[in-house]
Enzyme design. Structure first.
Site, PDB file in Angstrom:
ATOM      1  N   LYS A  76     -36.989  20.408 128.589  1.00 47.03           N
ATOM      2  CA  LYS A  76     -38.035  19.448 128.927  1.00 47.03           C
ATOM      3  C   LYS A  76     -39.398  20.124 129.070  1.00 47.03           C
ATOM      4  O   LYS A  76     -40.396  19.638 128.539  1.00 47.03           O
ATOM      5  CB  LYS A  76     -37.656  18.704 130.207  1.00 47.03           C
ATOM      6  CG  LYS A  76     -36.361  17.896 130.078  1.00 47.03           C
ATOM      7  CD  LYS A  76     -36.086  17.041 131.293  1.00 47.03           C
ATOM      8  CE  LYS A  76     -35.752  17.841 132.542  1.00 47.03           C
ATOM      9  NZ  LYS A  76     -34.496  18.621 132.404  1.00 47.03           N
ATOM     10  N   THR A  77     -39.459  21.228 129.787  1.00 46.40           N
ATOM     11  CA  THR A  77     -40.728  21.938 129.937  1.00 46.40           C
ATOM     12  C   THR A  77     -41.207  22.484 128.595  1.00 46.40           C
ATOM     13  O   THR A  77     -42.389  22.407 128.263  1.00 46.40           O
ATOM     14  CB  THR A  77     -40.593  23.091 130.951  1.00 46.40           C
ATOM     15  OG1 THR A  77     -40.229  22.562 132.222  1.00 46.40           O
ATOM     16  CG2 THR A  77     -41.894  23.858 131.085  1.00 46.40           C
ATOM     17  N   ASP A 121     -43.262  17.894 136.428  1.00 44.34           N
ATOM     18  CA  ASP A 121     -41.832  18.170 136.500  1.00 44.34           C
ATOM     19  C   ASP A 121     -41.238  17.471 137.718  1.00 44.34           C
ATOM     20  O   ASP A 121     -41.909  17.303 138.744  1.00 44.34           O
ATOM     21  CB  ASP A 121     -41.620  19.684 136.601  1.00 44.34           C
ATOM     22  CG  ASP A 121     -40.205  20.092 136.278  1.00 44.34           C
ATOM     23  OD1 ASP A 121     -39.434  19.241 135.792  1.00 44.34           O
ATOM     24  OD2 ASP A 121     -39.863  21.265 136.528  1.00 44.34           O
ATOM     25  N   THR A 170     -34.628  15.041 136.189  1.00 42.16           N
ATOM     26  CA  THR A 170     -33.188  15.237 136.053  1.00 42.16           C
ATOM     27  C   THR A 170     -32.426  14.024 136.564  1.00 42.16           C
ATOM     28  O   THR A 170     -31.210  13.960 136.419  1.00 42.16           O
ATOM     29  CB  THR A 170     -32.745  16.483 136.851  1.00 42.16           C
ATOM     30  OG1 THR A 170     -33.169  16.341 138.215  1.00 42.16           O
ATOM     31  CG2 THR A 170     -33.362  17.740 136.253  1.00 42.16           C
ATOM     32  N   ARG A 229     -30.888  27.343 128.301  1.00 41.76           N
ATOM     33  CA  ARG A 229     -31.388  28.300 129.296  1.00 41.76           C
ATOM     34  C   ARG A 229     -30.289  29.258 129.722  1.00 41.76           C
ATOM     35  O   ARG A 229     -30.515  30.464 129.850  1.00 41.76           O
ATOM     36  CB  ARG A 229     -31.928  27.563 130.515  1.00 41.76           C
ATOM     37  CG  ARG A 229     -32.514  28.525 131.564  1.00 41.76           C
ATOM     38  CD  ARG A 229     -32.607  27.879 132.916  1.00 41.76           C
ATOM     39  NE  ARG A 229     -33.490  26.738 132.900  1.00 41.76           N
ATOM     40  CZ  ARG A 229     -33.566  25.845 133.895  1.00 41.76           C
ATOM     41  NH1 ARG A 229     -32.778  25.966 134.948  1.00 41.76           N
ATOM     42  NH2 ARG A 229     -34.392  24.825 133.835  1.00 41.76           N
TER      43      ARG A 229
END
Length: 354
Positions: A76-77, A121, A170, A229
């Site tokens: 997302k980032t 975020d 999330t 990640r």
């Protein structure tokens, strides 16, 4: 690398100033894709987002507001930074927990440039007053700044330049409908298939100048929980092992040995995951057992078990949530090499059986 480190959450404790911390951040920044063409996986989201951005560029307009939802670590980032790059615009990064007052948001919005991308975020964790201010900012590109208190308070309208808000969450279900409906484009990030993670690992290995065999990449991908990640983090740890214990070449055997040292098993379960399963199976006969009791048994907070371990265990089919409590599945017994207790004549499994 397609992962979104939740580093914008200012409530999360961080180590600052250490050499290792700085090196990891530099590596993470170097591995991030810089364009949609470089971004691996999320094919449908990439195609839809590409249309949104190209259409906005063709019109010479600011892109619609974008909401990205999904589990941590899926990109997302990274996508927010790519949106800014594709639109040739600067990006401002903040987080929901950091905006606890409407004034905090007003200060950020009033300093935006025309066309700038604002990335928030964990947007679902904003305060309610800030959310209500954001409604008007997203729709009308203006906010009302309240000056004074009580009966003498005055609302001063402040015009804002057109901007693009990219929100990441999330837990999309916690977003109020009025906020969710103001996003022109929403996308849900899915977990990655092992084949996609292999592509992520090969790309990262090339950028890090690592020698890795296809089977070594497959071994890491299979233990990465469907999350880029995690795949990149495990790759760096396998790299360390290969440099110290082997000749630098990452093979299947080297990857398996390295991940064994770091307590990541063949299905991606880590120490906490296995502790939860072992307590559920050995202490409580497979359940059902309450979450609080299970958390005490593994020496962790209830929230840690519920938010860190459980989602993966449920997704892997190793644990089930029932009205009576948590229950282990047959796959959990098989994975830990244990034999379920024998059922009695009544068909029940004993004291803690389902």
């Amino acid at each position: 690398m397609n992962w979104d480190d939740e580093t914008t959450d200012e409530t999360e404790p961080r180590l600052v100033g250490g050499a290792a911390d700085g090196e990891d951040q530099a590596v993470e920044a170097a591995l991030r894709p810089k364009s949609l063409a470089e971004f691996v996986g999320q094919e449908r989201v990439r195609e839809q987002l590409d249309l949104v951005l190209k259409a906005a560029l063709a019109r010479g307009a600011t892109a619609d507001h974008v909401l990205l939802s999904g589990a941590p670590g899926l990109g997302k980032t990274t996508l927010s930074m790519i949106i800014a790059a594709e639109m040739n615009a600067p990006i401002r990064i903040s987080s929901g927990p950091a905006i606890q007052h409407a004034g905090d948001l007003a200060a950020i919005l009033s300093s935006l440039q025309e066309g700038e991308v604002l990335f928030l975020d964990e947007i679902h964790r904003m305060s309610r007053p800030a959310e209500e201010m954001l409604y008007m900012a997203m729709e009308d590109f203006r906010v009302d700044v309240i000056v004074g208190k009580g009966p003498g308070a005055t609302a001063i309208p402040l015009e804002l330049p057109p901007f693009t808000l990219v929100g990441a969450t999330t837990r999309a279900g916690l977003l109020p409908p009025p906020l969710r409906d103001r996003f022109g484009f929403t996308a849900h990030m899915e977990f990655y298939e092992p084949v996609e993670l292999e592509r992520v690992i090969h790309r990262s290995a090339q950028l890090l100048d690592l020698d890795i065999e296809a089977e070594g990449a497959a071994e890491i991908a299979g233990r990465s929980r469907g999350t880029p990640r995690i795949a990149n983090r495990l790759l760096r740890r396998v790299r360390d092992y290969a440099q110290v214990k082997a000749d630098g070449l990452i093979t299947r055997e080297v990857a398996a040995a390295a991940l064994g040292v770091y307590e990541v098993d063949s299905r991606g379960l880590d120490r906490l995951d296995r502790a939860v399963l072992q307590a559920l199976l050995k202490l409580f006969g497979g359940g059902p057992v309450g979450l609080s009791t299970l958390a005490v048994a593994v020496g962790e907070e209830r929230e840690t078990v519920e938010e860190v371990a459980e989602p993966f265990l449920v997704r892997e089919g190793l644990l089930a949530r029932t009205p009576r409590g948590r229950v282990a599945t047959p796959a959990a017994w098989a994975h830990l090499g244990l034999v379920p207790p024998q059922q009695g004549a009544s068909g029940q499994q004993g004291l803690f059986g389902a």
